[in-house]
Design an enzyme around this catalytic site. Structure first.
Site, PDB file in Angstrom:
ATOM      1  CD  GLU A  33       4.818  42.980  11.936  1.00 59.23           C
ATOM      2  OE1 GLU A  33       5.778  42.226  12.209  1.00 59.23           O
ATOM      3  OE2 GLU A  33       3.935  43.303  12.761  1.00 59.23           O
ATOM      4  N   GLY A  38      -0.308  40.948  11.708  1.00 55.53           N
ATOM      5  CA  GLY A  38      -1.248  40.210  12.539  1.00 55.53           C
ATOM      6  C   GLY A  38      -0.677  39.634  13.807  1.00 55.53           C
ATOM      7  N   GLY A  39       0.649  39.576  13.913  1.00 54.42           N
ATOM      8  CA  GLY A  39       1.259  39.092  15.142  1.00 54.42           C
ATOM      9  C   GLY A  39       1.076  37.607  15.387  1.00 54.42           C
ATOM     10  CB  THR A  40       1.520  35.659  18.528  1.00 53.45           C
ATOM     11  OG1 THR A  40       2.838  36.134  18.801  1.00 53.45           O
ATOM     12  CG2 THR A  40       1.417  34.204  18.966  1.00 53.45           C
ATOM     13  CB  CYS A  41      -3.615  36.088  17.333  1.00 54.23           C
ATOM     14  SG  CYS A  41      -5.281  35.431  17.107  1.00 54.23           S
ATOM     15  CG  HIS A 441     -33.835  20.803  26.862  1.00 55.82           C
ATOM     16  ND1 HIS A 441     -32.916  20.121  27.624  1.00 55.82           N
ATOM     17  CD2 HIS A 441     -34.477  19.882  26.106  1.00 55.82           C
ATOM     18  CE1 HIS A 441     -33.008  18.833  27.341  1.00 55.82           C
ATOM     19  NE2 HIS A 441     -33.961  18.664  26.412  1.00 55.82           N
TER      20      HIS A 441
END
Length: 458
Positions: A33, A38-41, A441
């Site tokens: 890394e 964690g990257g973009t998200c 409902h």
């Protein structure tokens, strides 16, 4: 030269869980890394932006408190520093969780730095050269800066750098009328900014049917967002007042709008230009996307590409599914394929748009006998009770097989309600089985059987 069974480049939503599966299977894994776990998200995508969406919704609801018989004293105020701190904290907790998980993972070694291929079996990270028989690329993507005259000469924001703002812009100009641009448009309008969106196409979110795009436009303009479609020949310049001027060819000649901040939201590209993929012989297309087959293998034996960099879907859920596909094929003797995946995504304005499968326009091009059913949210009890009746639901089906081909549900709770249809489509069951179902409902989902009972020929 450290040797591993597998090297994973990137800790995004495919890379990190893949490390977990491979190490659990007894493999020695290196994961690399160069920036944030964690990257973009986690860092610039879903996590921080949906946290901002939640703050913006709270502000919007507070302004509408009187509609519900709730009395608040004085105007609603935004403390943008606290809003930003909250988003940073949510992202930080997720990022730290991933980093701690990987750091404590048995048989997994974390390397921090920029990975570059030396050949099809070797990757260099700083002064280290790593080797492995299997290499998995999960390098993600970043914002595209289009060739617009003057753009390089003015300060501008992307989906990443706009998260650094700790004050509400006076007037936010946004280039691009799709998912990223529209979400930020509503967020900052609800925070109190004036917002103008410029979309070069004839309508917003061009991949959607025009009726959906128009409904989205109506929702946003009702909140005071200015939307300019067919904004061609865009140009950007510094304004005399120190702001930023965006000009375009309008129906009556050149138009110019001046604002305080500029967000460029015109698309994304994969982070493959500095990977030295050519040294490994990995094939890329003209946009830098790594070319993969149905099992996410590249053209080079022993190398796979997952997530945004492979062009198979720039979403967290598709990246995670990429991990599942690779793990299933490698470890479970389960031949899963990308082509088994049904396109699903959402637009997180409020109310949200939940999408699955084909649009009505795409369905008509298949040559099948198409059925369409629509229902306005003004006829959904849950929406009426919440006082949130904007939008409508639409489902498209094959008249001969009864197969649901696609759906666009725009309204309160529709990002959740759409999953009822997603599950039926994966189960390959006819819509008649949903129509006969009894739902709870009052919910949004309870209207799906009614919606499916009102099909008409397209």
């Amino acid at each position: 030269m450290p040797s591993f069974d597998a090297i994973i480049i990137g800790t995004g939503q495919a890379g990190s869980p893949l490390a977990g599966r491979l190490t659990a299977a007894g493999m020695k894994v290196a994961i690399i890394e160069r920036n944030l776990f964690g990257g973009t998200c986690v860092n610039t995508g879903c996590t921080p932006t949906k946290t901002l969406v939640a703050s913006a919704y709270a502000a919007h609801l507070a302004r509408r408190a009187a509609d519900y018989g709730v009395v608040l004293d004085g105007p609603v105020k935004i403390d943008m520093k606290k809003v930003k701190a909250r988003a940073d904290a949510v992202s930080g907790a997720s990022r730290d969780g991933i980093g701690n998980w990987l750091g404590g993972m048995e048989n997994c070694t974390v390397f921090r730095g920029h990975a570059r291929f030396l050949d099809a079996k070797r990757v260099q990270v700083g002064d280290e050269v790593l080797t492995a028989g299997k290499i998995f690329i999960n390098v993600g993507g970043r914002a595209i800066l289009p060739e617009i005259p003057g753009l390089a000469d003015v300060p501008h924001l992307t989906n990443s750098t706009i998260l650094d703002l700790d004050a509400v812009p006076e007037h936010l100009l946004i280039l691009g009328g799709s998912y990223i641009g529209l979400e930020f448009a509503q967020i900052y309008r609800r925070f109190g900014a004036k917002v103008t969106v410029f979309e070069p196409g004839p309508h917003l979110i061009r991949r959607e049917d025009e009726d959906i795009s128009q409904a989205v436009s109506d929702i946003l303009t009702a909140e005071g967002i200015d939307i300019v479609v067919s904004a061609v020949n865009l140009a950007v310049a510094k304004a005399a007042n120190g702001g930023i001027a965006v000009s375009h060819d309008g129906s009556n000649g050149l138009k110019t709008v001046t604002g305080s901040h500029l967000l460029v939201a015109t698309g994304r590209r994969p982070n493959t230009d500095d990977l030295d993929a050519d040294k490994a012989g990995i094939a890329l297309d003209a946009h830098g996307t790594i070319i993969v087959d149905d099992a996410l293998k590249t053209n080079v034996d022993g190398i796979w590409a997952l997530g945004d960099c492979n062009g198979k879907g720039a979403f967290t859920h598709t990246a995670y599914n990429d991990f599942e596909i690779v793990a299933a094929n490698l470890l479970d003797n389960d031949p899963r394929r990308v082509s088994d995946r049904i396109p699903v995504y959402a637009l997180y304005i409020d109310p949200p748009l939940g999408r699955v499968g084909l649009t009505e326009t795409e369905a008509k091009k298949t040559g099948k006998n198409i059925l369409v059913s629509t229902r306005p949210m003004t006829r959904v009890s849950r929406a009426i009770e919440k006082g949130e009746t904007q939008g409508f639901m639409k489902v498209v089906a094959d008249a001969d097989s009864g197969e649901i081909l696609g759906a666009a549900l725009l309204g309160t709770g529709c990002d959740e309600a759409v999953h009822s249809l997603i599950d039926v489509m994966y189960a390959k069951r006819p819509f008649e089985q949903v129509r006969r179902g009894v739902h709870i409902h009052p919910t949004v989902s309870e209207l799906l059987p009614t919606l499916l009972a009102e099909f008409r020929p397209a």
